[in-house]
Structures are given as structure tokens and as C-alpha cells.
Design a protein around this motif. Structure first.
Motif, PDB file in Angstrom:
ATOM      1  N   PRO A 167       0.805  -1.220   0.000  1.00 23.81           N
ATOM      2  CA  PRO A 167       0.000   0.000   0.000  1.00 23.81           C
ATOM      3  C   PRO A 167       0.843   1.279   0.000  1.00 23.81           C
ATOM      4  CG  PRO A 167      -0.920  -1.580   1.545  1.00 23.81           C
ATOM      5  CD  PRO A 167       0.375  -2.163   1.054  1.00 23.81           C
ATOM      6  N   SER A 168       2.050   1.238   0.616  1.00 22.77           N
ATOM      7  CA  SER A 168       2.883   2.452   0.665  1.00 22.77           C
ATOM      8  C   SER A 168       3.393   2.862  -0.717  1.00 22.77           C
ATOM      9  CB  SER A 168       4.064   2.258   1.615  1.00 22.77           C
ATOM     10  OG  SER A 168       4.907   1.228   1.150  1.00 22.77           O
ATOM     11  N   GLU A 169       3.408   1.909  -1.670  1.00 19.29           N
ATOM     12  CA  GLU A 169       3.809   2.253  -3.040  1.00 19.29           C
ATOM     13  C   GLU A 169       2.581   2.529  -3.912  1.00 19.29           C
ATOM     14  OE1 GLU A 169       7.229   0.011  -4.857  1.00 19.29           O
ATOM     15  OE2 GLU A 169       6.663  -1.444  -3.327  1.00 19.29           O
ATOM     16  N   ASN A 170       1.417   2.215  -3.385  1.00 23.28           N
ATOM     17  CA  ASN A 170       0.200   2.243  -4.186  1.00 23.28           C
ATOM     18  C   ASN A 170      -0.801   3.288  -3.699  1.00 23.28           C
ATOM     19  OD1 ASN A 170       1.388   0.221  -5.676  1.00 23.28           O
ATOM     20  ND2 ASN A 170       0.391  -1.432  -4.581  1.00 23.28           N
ATOM     21  N   GLN A 171      -1.813   2.842  -2.930  1.00 26.45           N
ATOM     22  CA  GLN A 171      -2.856   3.764  -2.474  1.00 26.45           C
ATOM     23  C   GLN A 171      -2.273   4.980  -1.761  1.00 26.45           C
ATOM     24  OE1 GLN A 171      -2.631   0.400  -2.086  1.00 26.45           O
ATOM     25  NE2 GLN A 171      -4.471  -0.371  -1.071  1.00 26.45           N
ATOM     26  N   GLN A 172      -1.253   4.741  -0.931  1.00 31.68           N
ATOM     27  CA  GLN A 172      -0.700   5.859  -0.146  1.00 31.68           C
ATOM     28  C   GLN A 172      -0.010   6.899  -1.032  1.00 31.68           C
ATOM     29  OE1 GLN A 172       1.620   4.161   3.131  1.00 31.68           O
ATOM     30  NE2 GLN A 172      -0.095   2.808   3.579  1.00 31.68           N
ATOM     31  N   GLN A 173       0.599   6.430  -2.139  1.00 28.75           N
ATOM     32  CA  GLN A 173       1.217   7.380  -3.080  1.00 28.75           C
ATOM     33  C   GLN A 173       0.138   8.258  -3.733  1.00 28.75           C
ATOM     34  OE1 GLN A 173       4.141   8.301  -3.354  1.00 28.75           O
ATOM     35  NE2 GLN A 173       5.633   6.662  -3.383  1.00 28.75           N
ATOM     36  N   VAL A 174      -0.980   7.633  -4.080  1.00 27.40           N
ATOM     37  CA  VAL A 174      -2.083   8.373  -4.718  1.00 27.40           C
ATOM     38  C   VAL A 174      -2.674   9.384  -3.725  1.00 27.40           C
ATOM     39  CG1 VAL A 174      -4.392   8.145  -5.749  1.00 27.40           C
ATOM     40  CG2 VAL A 174      -2.584   6.524  -6.366  1.00 27.40           C
TER      41      VAL A 174
END
Length: 404
Positions: free
Chosen positions: A358-365
Motif C-alpha cells: 500500500p505504501s507504493e500504491n494507495q498511499q502514493q495516490v
């Protein structure tokens, strides 16, 4: 299965390069398979599959064999012996196999299999990151799925053929494939085969591309005639898919910081009959700045940890370092902030990674939407693909729209 000395030795040579010299498994295997012209498909299959399997289970096998890196020839033989014993392969009476403690190997396997980081053969730090980001239950399922051998998927090039026609053509070349529900251009091989030798491949009728990766171009909602920028195009797997979805109409600007990858993209585009692709190397900041506010669609297939594709790149488990993940997250944030400026008002953009974190995905967005650069954007939808749920690569994609 009978073990042949020259195949075993070739496998050990490959493992020595991968483990002791840090070489990439796919490159080492490709080179090793060219070593002896007399090897048939079965021989080459043994070397490739055995090498990958021992790479995948390196930590577990080394622990059972009681050896530590760097592995000398004798230690590599001990690891190979563990692999063969656990596979139930009869060991020939070579001096290297003398006195193999078969019962002890099986006993150690049973006790070590109770510890997840041993059972799934992963570094301690990776196990900790997985639990912290996904939770114990999801990580347990996901890492088990990522340790399975990846299936071989083809993406039908709809500029030249249809899934039905390609299925028939490959059948004539003795390769059996079947369709997968929910993946319109995907065909899955029933048995592994060298598809690159087929006439259908030489004619540009398909590319090898995982099913999850095939969803990304669809997610971008492209139409013929649009101006699309693929910002981290690489060798162009998704670029070619976009060209097919756009029916060769409109323009795709494919950018990357690696010129050699764009050369490969040019070669692949020619074979695929994709004529609306213009590769541009990012050799200065001007290349991107010139594109600001010009595109209907932007694809950011961002560099990432690659944790979603461990099933096809098992050596990544041993090459990846925690610092790399920290650094790549900074790079992702910079890329999304900069490349989002390429989009016209009213345009849409996809941010995608082949990571499950998630830290590379949703959290980046979320971080981007809360930033100055992201204030004119809204999240339309996102999709998280886990290997444990799909049987394919782990992936993430988010569709963002820029306000008019």
C-alpha cells in the motif's frame, strides 16, 4: 527422473553466477541454455526449472543443507542434494551424493516449514515489511502465492489477429492455449513452451504479458485518435497494447530514461505493426516540460519494488534491499508530481505499479491528491490485484482525472 551429470553441472554453474556474482537469473539461464547444442527441450527445461526452483527456495534449502553464502561448489552440491531429496529424485552413485542424510533432510524440512520466513524462503526484513503493510493473514496468503511458478500468458495483438484465430494457429504448432474470463486479449498456455520460436510470434500476432499487466491499458480508457503519453514505457509491453486498443489511430509518445529499452520498443512495434508510437528518450528535463498540458491520457507505470512479480523473478527476493524500497517511494512521488503535468484539463491518468505494498500504491495516490500538484485531480477508481486472489501477478492501478 534420472539425473544427468552435464545438466546438473550446468545448473550448478548457473546457480554459482546468480548467488555468488549477483547476476540476474533470467540472463544467466538464457546464456546457460546455449551452452550445448545437443540439449533438447526436456534438457533445457530441466536446467531452467531446477535453477529457478533452487533460487526460489534458497534460504530454506541452505538452512537444511547447513551452508552459508558465498556457496562454493561443494555447498552448491549440498543445496542441490536437498532439492533432489525433497523432490523424491533417486540420487545416482556419484561421489558428491555419498552419505546423503535423507531422513535428516526431510526432518529439518518439516520443522523449518513451521516458520513462515523459512517456509516461504524470504529475508527477515521482507517478512516484517509484508506483515506491517498487509497484515499477517493477507501477507501469509500472498507470499505463498508469489512462490508458485508463474503461468505463461500471451496478449493477442488485435491489430493483426483475434484470440480465436491465434488459438487455432498455435494449435497447428502444437501449443495449446485457452482463454481466461475477464481478460479479453489473454490466452494462457496449458504447458510451458518456447513460444518465441513460433511463426505466430515472428509474425507479431502476440506478446508474452501477464494477465494483470494486460488490465492496465484498458484501465486508461483510451480511444482511437487520442494523444497518449506512456511516461515509463520501458520496452513497451503496455505501449503496444495501447496502440492496439487505439487501432493505430492517434499518437502515443513513449518516453523512458533508458534509450536501449526504447530501441527494443521500436523493434517490437515494427513486428506488431503498431505505427502510431513515437519513442522519446528522457535525456533532459526539457523532454517532459515540452509535453506539459498536451495529452488526453497519461500512463505512469512507475518503477517499484516489483514485489507483485516475485513468482516470475524469484531472485528479486535476494537482490531487493529495504533501502531500495524507501528510495523508490521517493522516486514514485517525484514522478507522479512531475508527469501529471503532461495531462490536459479533462484528461485522465493511470498510476500503476507491479507492487502489492500500500505504501507504493494507495498511499502514493493519497499523498499526490493532498499535494499542490494534485489539487486539480480526483480519483475516479482504483484496483488492487493480489496474486493470492487472481493467480496472476500482484498489481495496482489508479485512474485519476484532471478537472476541466
Amino acid at each position: 527422473m534420472r539425473l544427468h551429470r552435464n545438466l546438473v553441472f550446468a545448473t550448478l554453474d548457473a546457480l554459482s553466477e546468480i548467488f555468488n556474482e549477483g547476476a540476474y537469473a533470467d540472463k544467466v539461464i538464457a546464456k546457460t541454455l546455449k551452452r550445448d547444442k545437443r540439449w533438447g527441450a526436456r534438457d533445457r527445461g530441466f536446467i531452467a526449472e531446477t535453477t529457478y526452483e533452487i533460487v526460489r527456495w534458497k534460504r530454506l534449502y541452505a538452512e537444511i543443507a547447513e551452508v552459508k553464502e558465498p556457496f562454493d561448489r561443494e555447498n552448491l552440491f549440498r543445496i542441490f542434494t536437498v532439492w533432489a531429496t525433497l523432490r523424491g529424485i533417486k540420487l545416482p552413485d556419484w561421489p558428491q551424493f555419498e552419505g546423503t542424510p535423507t531422513r535428516r533432510i526431510k526432518g529439518k524440512f518439516d520443522s523449518l516449514s513451521k516458520i513462515r520466513k523459512m517456509r516461504e524462503s524470504i529475508p527477515d526484513w521482507l517478512d516484517e515489511v509484508g506483515v506491517a503493510e498487509l497484515g499477517e493473514k493477507t501477507w501469509e496468503k500472498e507470499i505463498a502465492a508469489l512462490n508458485q511458478q508463474a503461468p505463461v500468458l500471451l496478449r493477442v495483438n488485435t491489430l493483426k489477429t483475434t484470440p480465436e484465430k491465434l488459438q487455432q494457429l498455435l494449435k497447428e504448432e502444437e501449443i495449446i492455449v485457452h482463454k481466461i474470463k475477464g481478460y479479453p486479449e489473454a490466452l494462457q498456455l496449458e504447458e510451458r513452451a518456447n513460444v518465441f520460436q513460433t511463426q505466430a510470434f515472428k509474425d507479431g500476432l502476440f506478446e508474452v504479458q501477464d494477465a494483470s499487466s494486460q488490465l492496465v491499458a484498458h484501465f486508461l480508457e483510451v480511444k482511437p485518435g487520442m494523444r497518449v503519453v506512456d511516461t515509463c514505457a520501458g520496452a513497451g509491453g503496455k505501449t503496444l497494447h495501447l496502440a492496439a486498443l487505439m487501432e493505430n489511430k492517434g499518437q502515443i509518445i513513449a518516453t523512458d530514461i533508458y534509450g536501449n529499452k526504447l530501441k527494443e520498443l521500436k523493434r517490437r512495434a515494427k513486428r506488431a505493426g503498431a505505427h502510431n508510437i513515437e519513442p522519446r528518450e528522457i535525456d533532459s528535463t526539457k523532454v517532459i516540460k515540452k509535453l506539459y498540458n498536451t495529452a488526453d491520457r497519461v500512463l505512469i507505470d512507475a518503477p517499484c519494488s516489483g514485489l507483485g512479480v516475485l513468482s516470475r523473478n524469484p531472485d528479486a527476493k535476494w537482490k531487493l534491499q529495504p533501502e531500495f524500497i524507501d528510495n523508490i517511494k521517493k522516486t514514485q512521488a517525484e514522478i507522479i508530481a512531475k508527469y501529471s503535468k503532461i495531462l490536459k484539463p479533462g484528461g485522465k491518468m493511470v498510476y500503476a505499479t507491479c507492487s502489492i505494498l500500500p505504501s507504493e500504491n494507495q498511499q502514493q495516490v493519497e499523498f499526490f491528491l493532498a499535494s499542490d500538484e494534485g489539487k486539480d485531480f480526483k480519483l475516479v477508481k482504483d484496483q488492487k490485484l493480489l496474486s493470492s486472489e487472481t493467480g496472476f501477478d500482484g498489481f495496482y492501478m489508479a485512474l485519476l482525472e484532471k478537472k476541466e
